[in-house]
Design a protein around this motif. Structure first.
Motif, PDB file in Angstrom:
ATOM      1  N   ALA A  24       0.826  -1.209   0.000  1.00  0.00           N
ATOM      2  CA  ALA A  24       0.000   0.000   0.000  1.00  0.00           C
ATOM      3  C   ALA A  24       0.860   1.258   0.000  1.00  0.00           C
ATOM      4  O   ALA A  24       0.482   2.283  -0.589  1.00  0.00           O
ATOM      5  N   ASP A  25       2.023   1.188   0.652  1.00  0.00           N
ATOM      6  CA  ASP A  25       2.944   2.335   0.689  1.00  0.00           C
ATOM      7  C   ASP A  25       3.794   2.446  -0.571  1.00  0.00           C
ATOM      8  O   ASP A  25       4.582   3.388  -0.711  1.00  0.00           O
ATOM      9  N   GLY A  26       3.664   1.470  -1.467  1.00  0.00           N
ATOM     10  CA  GLY A  26       4.462   1.483  -2.688  1.00  0.00           C
ATOM     11  C   GLY A  26       5.916   1.145  -2.460  1.00  0.00           C
ATOM     12  O   GLY A  26       6.786   1.522  -3.259  1.00  0.00           O
ATOM     13  N   ALA A  27       6.210   0.418  -1.374  1.00  0.00           N
ATOM     14  CA  ALA A  27       7.594   0.088  -1.030  1.00  0.00           C
ATOM     15  C   ALA A  27       8.092  -1.074  -1.891  1.00  0.00           C
ATOM     16  O   ALA A  27       7.568  -2.179  -1.811  1.00  0.00           O
ATOM     17  N   GLU A  28       9.086  -0.805  -2.693  1.00  0.00           N
ATOM     18  CA  GLU A  28       9.693  -1.865  -3.500  1.00  0.00           C
ATOM     19  C   GLU A  28      10.705  -2.637  -2.651  1.00  0.00           C
ATOM     20  O   GLU A  28      11.290  -2.084  -1.728  1.00  0.00           O
ATOM     21  N   PRO A  29      10.883  -3.920  -2.932  1.00  0.00           N
ATOM     22  CA  PRO A  29      10.350  -4.679  -4.070  1.00  0.00           C
ATOM     23  C   PRO A  29       8.972  -5.312  -3.826  1.00  0.00           C
ATOM     24  O   PRO A  29       8.406  -5.887  -4.749  1.00  0.00           O
ATOM     25  N   LEU A  30       8.438  -5.218  -2.600  1.00  0.00           N
ATOM     26  CA  LEU A  30       7.160  -5.878  -2.327  1.00  0.00           C
ATOM     27  C   LEU A  30       6.022  -5.298  -3.158  1.00  0.00           C
ATOM     28  O   LEU A  30       5.057  -6.003  -3.477  1.00  0.00           O
ATOM     29  N   ALA A  31       6.123  -4.023  -3.527  1.00  0.00           N
ATOM     30  CA  ALA A  31       5.061  -3.411  -4.335  1.00  0.00           C
ATOM     31  C   ALA A  31       4.945  -4.063  -5.707  1.00  0.00           C
ATOM     32  O   ALA A  31       3.933  -3.895  -6.395  1.00  0.00           O
ATOM     33  N   SER A  32       5.952  -4.837  -6.119  1.00  0.00           N
ATOM     34  CA  SER A  32       5.903  -5.528  -7.419  1.00  0.00           C
ATOM     35  C   SER A  32       5.217  -6.886  -7.343  1.00  0.00           C
ATOM     36  O   SER A  32       5.155  -7.601  -8.343  1.00  0.00           O
ATOM     37  N   THR A  33       4.705  -7.245  -6.172  1.00  0.00           N
ATOM     38  CA  THR A  33       4.065  -8.550  -5.993  1.00  0.00           C
ATOM     39  C   THR A  33       2.771  -8.657  -6.805  1.00  0.00           C
ATOM     40  O   THR A  33       1.892  -7.797  -6.692  1.00  0.00           O
ATOM     41  N   PRO A  34       2.598  -9.700  -7.617  1.00  0.00           N
ATOM     42  CA  PRO A  34       1.306  -9.920  -8.286  1.00  0.00           C
ATOM     43  C   PRO A  34       0.217 -10.158  -7.242  1.00  0.00           C
ATOM     44  O   PRO A  34       0.475 -10.762  -6.193  1.00  0.00           O
ATOM     45  N   ARG A  35      -0.999  -9.723  -7.542  1.00  0.00           N
ATOM     46  CA  ARG A  35      -2.056  -9.859  -6.544  1.00  0.00           C
ATOM     47  C   ARG A  35      -3.440  -9.819  -7.196  1.00  0.00           C
ATOM     48  O   ARG A  35      -3.605  -9.340  -8.311  1.00  0.00           O
ATOM     49  N   ILE A  36      -4.411 -10.333  -6.443  1.00  0.00           N
ATOM     50  CA  ILE A  36      -5.818 -10.294  -6.832  1.00  0.00           C
ATOM     51  C   ILE A  36      -6.521  -9.293  -5.931  1.00  0.00           C
ATOM     52  O   ILE A  36      -6.335  -9.310  -4.708  1.00  0.00           O
ATOM     53  N   SER A  37      -7.321  -8.414  -6.498  1.00  0.00           N
ATOM     54  CA  SER A  37      -8.094  -7.460  -5.700  1.00  0.00           C
ATOM     55  C   SER A  37      -9.579  -7.749  -5.838  1.00  0.00           C
ATOM     56  O   SER A  37     -10.037  -8.259  -6.864  1.00  0.00           O
ATOM     57  N   VAL A  38     -10.318  -7.441  -4.770  1.00  0.00           N
ATOM     58  CA  VAL A  38     -11.788  -7.529  -4.788  1.00  0.00           C
ATOM     59  C   VAL A  38     -12.326  -6.168  -4.379  1.00  0.00           C
ATOM     60  O   VAL A  38     -12.031  -5.681  -3.287  1.00  0.00           O
ATOM     61  N   GLU A  39     -13.102  -5.536  -5.268  1.00  0.00           N
ATOM     62  CA  GLU A  39     -13.638  -4.203  -5.022  1.00  0.00           C
ATOM     63  C   GLU A  39     -15.159  -4.279  -4.899  1.00  0.00           C
ATOM     64  O   GLU A  39     -15.845  -4.707  -5.830  1.00  0.00           O
ATOM     65  N   TYR A  40     -15.664  -3.883  -3.721  1.00  0.00           N
ATOM     66  CA  TYR A  40     -17.111  -3.887  -3.523  1.00  0.00           C
ATOM     67  C   TYR A  40     -17.755  -2.543  -3.826  1.00  0.00           C
ATOM     68  O   TYR A  40     -18.933  -2.468  -4.117  1.00  0.00           O
ATOM     69  N   GLY A  41     -16.984  -1.456  -3.727  1.00  0.00           N
ATOM     70  CA  GLY A  41     -17.558  -0.140  -3.980  1.00  0.00           C
ATOM     71  C   GLY A  41     -18.389   0.346  -2.806  1.00  0.00           C
ATOM     72  O   GLY A  41     -18.415  -0.257  -1.730  1.00  0.00           O
ATOM     73  N   ASP A  42     -19.084   1.479  -3.015  1.00  0.00           N
ATOM     74  CA  ASP A  42     -19.942   2.066  -1.988  1.00  0.00           C
ATOM     75  C   ASP A  42     -19.205   2.278  -0.674  1.00  0.00           C
ATOM     76  O   ASP A  42     -19.738   2.039   0.421  1.00  0.00           O
ATOM     77  N   GLY A  43     -17.945   2.699  -0.757  1.00  0.00           N
ATOM     78  CA  GLY A  43     -17.196   3.018   0.443  1.00  0.00           C
ATOM     79  C   GLY A  43     -16.482   1.859   1.096  1.00  0.00           C
ATOM     80  O   GLY A  43     -15.754   2.055   2.074  1.00  0.00           O
ATOM     81  N   PHE A  44     -16.664   0.641   0.600  1.00  0.00           N
ATOM     82  CA  PHE A  44     -15.970  -0.508   1.175  1.00  0.00           C
ATOM     83  C   PHE A  44     -14.511  -0.513   0.727  1.00  0.00           C
ATOM     84  O   PHE A  44     -14.195  -0.199  -0.415  1.00  0.00           O
ATOM     85  N   VAL A  45     -13.634  -0.899   1.650  1.00  0.00           N
ATOM     86  CA  VAL A  45     -12.212  -0.954   1.341  1.00  0.00           C
ATOM     87  C   VAL A  45     -11.933  -2.122   0.399  1.00  0.00           C
ATOM     88  O   VAL A  45     -12.493  -3.202   0.551  1.00  0.00           O
ATOM     89  N   ARG A  46     -11.059  -1.895  -0.560  1.00  0.00           N
ATOM     90  CA  ARG A  46     -10.661  -2.971  -1.464  1.00  0.00           C
ATOM     91  C   ARG A  46      -9.806  -3.982  -0.710  1.00  0.00           C
ATOM     92  O   ARG A  46      -8.937  -3.614   0.067  1.00  0.00           O
ATOM     93  N   GLU A  47     -10.074  -5.257  -0.914  1.00  0.00           N
ATOM     94  CA  GLU A  47      -9.296  -6.322  -0.281  1.00  0.00           C
ATOM     95  C   GLU A  47      -8.488  -7.057  -1.350  1.00  0.00           C
ATOM     96  O   GLU A  47      -8.804  -6.999  -2.545  1.00  0.00           O
ATOM     97  N   TYR A  48      -7.434  -7.747  -0.867  1.00  0.00           N
ATOM     98  CA  TYR A  48      -6.543  -8.469  -1.763  1.00  0.00           C
ATOM     99  C   TYR A  48      -6.421  -9.921  -1.316  1.00  0.00           C
ATOM    100  O   TYR A  48      -6.797 -10.268  -0.192  1.00  0.00           O
ATOM    101  N   ASP A  49      -5.885 -10.760  -2.191  1.00  0.00           N
ATOM    102  CA  ASP A  49      -5.766 -12.171  -1.827  1.00  0.00           C
ATOM    103  C   ASP A  49      -4.945 -12.353  -0.558  1.00  0.00           C
ATOM    104  O   ASP A  49      -5.197 -13.263   0.228  1.00  0.00           O
ATOM    105  N   TYR A  50      -3.961 -11.484  -0.295  1.00  0.00           N
ATOM    106  CA  TYR A  50      -3.136 -11.629   0.906  1.00  0.00           C
ATOM    107  C   TYR A  50      -3.774 -11.016   2.150  1.00  0.00           C
ATOM    108  O   TYR A  50      -3.212 -11.123   3.236  1.00  0.00           O
ATOM    109  N   THR A  51      -4.929 -10.367   2.015  1.00  0.00           N
ATOM    110  CA  THR A  51      -5.658  -9.891   3.194  1.00  0.00           C
ATOM    111  C   THR A  51      -6.903 -10.728   3.468  1.00  0.00           C
ATOM    112  O   THR A  51      -7.559 -10.535   4.495  1.00  0.00           O
ATOM    113  N   LEU A  52      -7.239 -11.633   2.569  1.00  0.00           N
ATOM    114  CA  LEU A  52      -8.409 -12.492   2.722  1.00  0.00           C
ATOM    115  C   LEU A  52      -7.983 -13.842   3.308  1.00  0.00           C
ATOM    116  O   LEU A  52      -6.887 -14.325   3.035  1.00  0.00           O
ATOM    117  N   PRO A  53      -8.845 -14.461   4.124  1.00  0.00           N
ATOM    118  CA  PRO A  53      -8.428 -15.659   4.866  1.00  0.00           C
ATOM    119  C   PRO A  53      -8.006 -16.844   4.016  1.00  0.00           C
ATOM    120  O   PRO A  53      -7.120 -17.599   4.412  1.00  0.00           O
TER     121      PRO A  53
END
Length: 400
Positions: free
Chosen positions: A86-115
């Motif tokens: 999230a801070d854009g810190a390399e090299p971790l910021a280059s990690t491939p990832r899946i995002s899930v966006e719900y919209g309506d003010g909900f925070v976007r989640e990623y595969d590494y934040t989901l159980p």
């Protein structure tokens, strides 16, 4: 003392190499040895408890308590990875990832934040361009991957390969990948009764400077409830409505709406005293060597080294953060002891990795995997639109 480098990792990730890398740190309560700590809590029936175990400590059986479990330790690694990305810190910021966006003010989640990481229900329930994500060719290739070639996962959601993932609800062809990094924190218990599991109770209270007690007629409490109903959980609303109905023409405590004081009571689990607190982590190269990436032995070793470097970059951050929970403030009591297996009963002592050293190792591993395996590791995001039905029916008070 030897510093871990990419050559050592590549050797360990090649058949015949090291079995494990181990990191052990002695911790202590921040207050000093007199300080108590709050271990991880678990539900046993309808009550909360701690997890007690017997372990060998310095060659003798000792009573211990689990202060932080394997799952929690991995979650802390993921949390630090998420912050760095999230801070854009390399090299971790280059990690491939899946995002899930719900919209309506909900925070976007990623595969590494989901159980369940790559295979999480929030991802599987989503869609891409109006079509279910489970029909998407890129996602389907990752779900259909096996240990014989997990490259589709490496370039889509690699956290599942480094920290574990299981496509447990799938009817067939379930992907199941063990975590190559494990860890825990245990406390060696002081005298806590004959079976070492007697925990003193700890009290809690709430002070209301406006009114020690607020009791309202049902009609007035109902008016307060109606004003706040949109922000209250269904369980809380139901409980207040039952209290109002049961009271009839009498009054009802407004404590469930956060009004009034709560007197002190000794009902909660207390803190435990520990003579030692030990944090340990293990990286299994043996587990890594079960994974192949479709490019031959040299490419396989490079991809394995990439995964372990990714895990170590998160671990270096999590170890330095050392943030567990309230009433469990710990600090390092001595240097971290790191060693890598050298086979046949031998090991090599290593210098503990700083965040900067871990990042440098990950950068070298990314470059190597790109060079010999052609891996795409460019911060690509596989964007999924979340199913609004899920958030529309979310309930923070649900017991299951």
């Amino acid at each position: 003392m030897t510093t871990l480098d990419l050559a050592m990792l590549l050797g360990a990730c090649t058949p015949g190499g090291a079995a494990t890398l181990t990191s052990v740190t002695e911790l202590t309560p921040a207050e000093g040895e007199h300080g108590g700590v709050a271990p991880a809590r678990f539900v046993n029936g309808r009550s909360a408890t701690y997890a007690y175990e017997k372990r060998f400590i310095d060659g003798a059986v000792a009573h211990t308590v689990l202060i932080d479990s394997k799952g929690s330790q991995l979650n802390r690694v993921e949390q630090e990875i998420a912050v760095a990305i999230a801070d854009g810190a390399e090299p971790l910021a280059s990690t491939p990832r899946i995002s899930v966006e719900y919209g309506d003010g909900f925070v976007r989640e990623y595969d590494y934040t989901l159980p369940h990481r790559l295979f999480d229900g929030h991802i599987r329930a989503g869609s891409i361009d109006g079509e279910p994500v489970t029909r998407n060719a890129t996602y389907l290739a990752a779900r259909n991957a096996t240990t014989a070639d997990v490259r589709p996962i490496l370039e889509l959601g690699p956290t599942a390969l480094a920290l574990g993932g299981w496509d447990s609800t799938r009817k067939a062809r379930q992907g199941r990948y063990r975590s190559v990094l494990t860890g825990e924190i245990i406390g060696v218990l002081a005298d806590q009764g004959p079976d070492a599991t007697e925990v003193p109770k700890r009290g809690g209270a709430r002070v209301d400077p406006v009114a020690a007690s607020v009791r309202l007629p049902g009609k007035q409490l109902k008016a307060l409830l109606d004003d706040q109903e949109a922000e209250l959980s269904a369980k809380t609303i139901e409980k207040i409505q039952k209290e109002i109905k049961a009271a009839g023409s009498g009054t009802v405590s407004a404590s469930m709406l956060g009004l009034g004081a709560i007197p002190p009571s000794l009902t909660g689990l207390g803190l435990v005293a520990c003579s030692r607190i030990i944090r340990s982590h293990v990286v299994s190269f043996s587990a890594l060597r079960q994974l192949r990436f479709g490019g031959g032995p040299e490419a396989d070793a490079a991809c394995r080294a990439l995964l372990v470097s990714y895990a170590l970059a998160g671990l270096a951050r999590a170890d330095s953060a050392l943030d567990l929970r309230a009433n469990c403030n710990l600090r390092e009591a001595g240097p971290t002891r790191v060693s890598i297996d050298a086979r046949h009963g031998h090991s090599v002592d290593l210098e503990p990795l700083s965040v900067e050293q871990a990042d440098a190792l990950l950068t070298a591993a990314i470059d190597r995997a790109r060079e010999v395996a052609g891996i795409r590791w460019d911060g690509q995001v596989f964007e999924v639109l979340g199913n609004e039905v899920i958030v529309d029916h979310a309930d923070a008070d649900a017991e299951d």
